[in-house]
Design an enzyme around this catalytic site. Structure first.
Site, PDB file in Angstrom:
ATOM      1  N   ASP A   1       0.855  -1.182  -0.029  1.00  0.00           N
ATOM      2  CA  ASP A   1       0.031   0.105   0.021  1.00  0.00           C
ATOM      3  C   ASP A   1       0.858   1.306   0.029  1.00  0.00           C
ATOM      4  O   ASP A   1       2.139   1.155   0.310  1.00  0.00           O
ATOM      5  CB  ASP A   1      -1.016   0.044   1.170  1.00  0.00           C
ATOM      6  CG  ASP A   1      -1.758   1.101   1.346  1.00  0.00           C
ATOM      7  OD1 ASP A   1      -2.673   1.534   0.260  1.00  0.00           O
ATOM      8  OD2 ASP A   1      -1.907   1.835   2.506  1.00  0.00           O
TER       9      ASP A   1
ATOM     10  N   ASP B   1       0.268   5.034   0.946  1.00  0.00           N
ATOM     11  CA  ASP B   1       0.096   5.876   2.122  1.00  0.00           C
ATOM     12  C   ASP B   1      -0.175   5.233   3.398  1.00  0.00           C
ATOM     13  O   ASP B   1      -0.965   4.381   3.671  1.00  0.00           O
ATOM     14  CB  ASP B   1      -1.309   6.996   1.912  1.00  0.00           C
ATOM     15  CG  ASP B   1      -1.233   7.707   0.547  1.00  0.00           C
ATOM     16  OD1 ASP B   1       0.132   7.985   0.221  1.00  0.00           O
ATOM     17  OD2 ASP B   1      -2.372   7.922   0.072  1.00  0.00           O
TER      18      ASP B   1
END
Length: 182
Positions: free
Chosen positions: A7, A9
């Site tokens: 992922d 952020d």
């Protein structure tokens, strides 16, 4: 092929309460760029799967997202790493697409582009959505406590079976550690 899907952020860069809307707002977490470099140098391919609803909400343009990702590529490359694929979902929850995590669409896209079986893939995230997407594809989910990770772990009983690490760097340390002979 060894593949890890990250992922963005909260795993690679600082998590903001709002979407990262300008390249200057993209700030890597301590050790994350070096962790990606160590993965690359250790023979791993690295992909990123990121929800980017700020596009559909008018908070950033596709061009701005590409500029943010260009900055990420440059920083990772400068650290000695490489990101092979970036998949992103520009939709918000109300659009009910098949790519926005927790839906597994981005992981399937990465799998098709790199011609790899997702059951052999590790997915590292900081949210319940990341873990749900990984589990939906039989990938191996890994939590980090950065970003929303600690809050996710505190609020979601049932994730106890998923390994959790302080940050991406500590997970990569464990992943790349020499295995002891039995």
């Amino acid at each position: 092929m060894k593949l890890i899907v990250l992922d963005r952020d909260g795993v690679i860069n600082e998590y903001l309460e709002k979407p990262v809307a300008h390249p200057d707002e993209w700030v890597p977490l301590p050790g994350s760029l070096e962790a990606i470099a160590r993965l690359h140098q250790g023979g791993w391919h690295v992909a990123v799967a990121t929800n980017q609803s700020g596009i559909s909400r008018g908070l950033l343009t596709l061009e701005t997202l590409h500029a943010i990702h260009q900055r990420m590529h440059e920083k990772v490359n400068k650290a000695g790493g490489k990101i092979d694929v970036i998949a992103f979902c520009p939709h918000n929850d109300s659009e009910q697409c098949d790519c926005r995590k927790p839906a597994p669409g981005m992981l399937y896209t990465i799998s098709e582009r790199l011609d790899i079986d997702l059951s052999t893939v590790v997915v590292v995230g900081d949210s319940l959505r990341d873990m749900q997407a990984a589990m939906a594809t039989a990938a191996t989910p890994i939590m980090v406590r950065t970003g929303k990770g600690q809050k996710t772990l505190d609020n979601n009983k049932g994730l106890e079976h998923i390994p959790a690490y302080d940050d991406l760097a500590s997970y990569v340390d464990a992943l790349l550690a020499p295995k002891e002979e039995e």
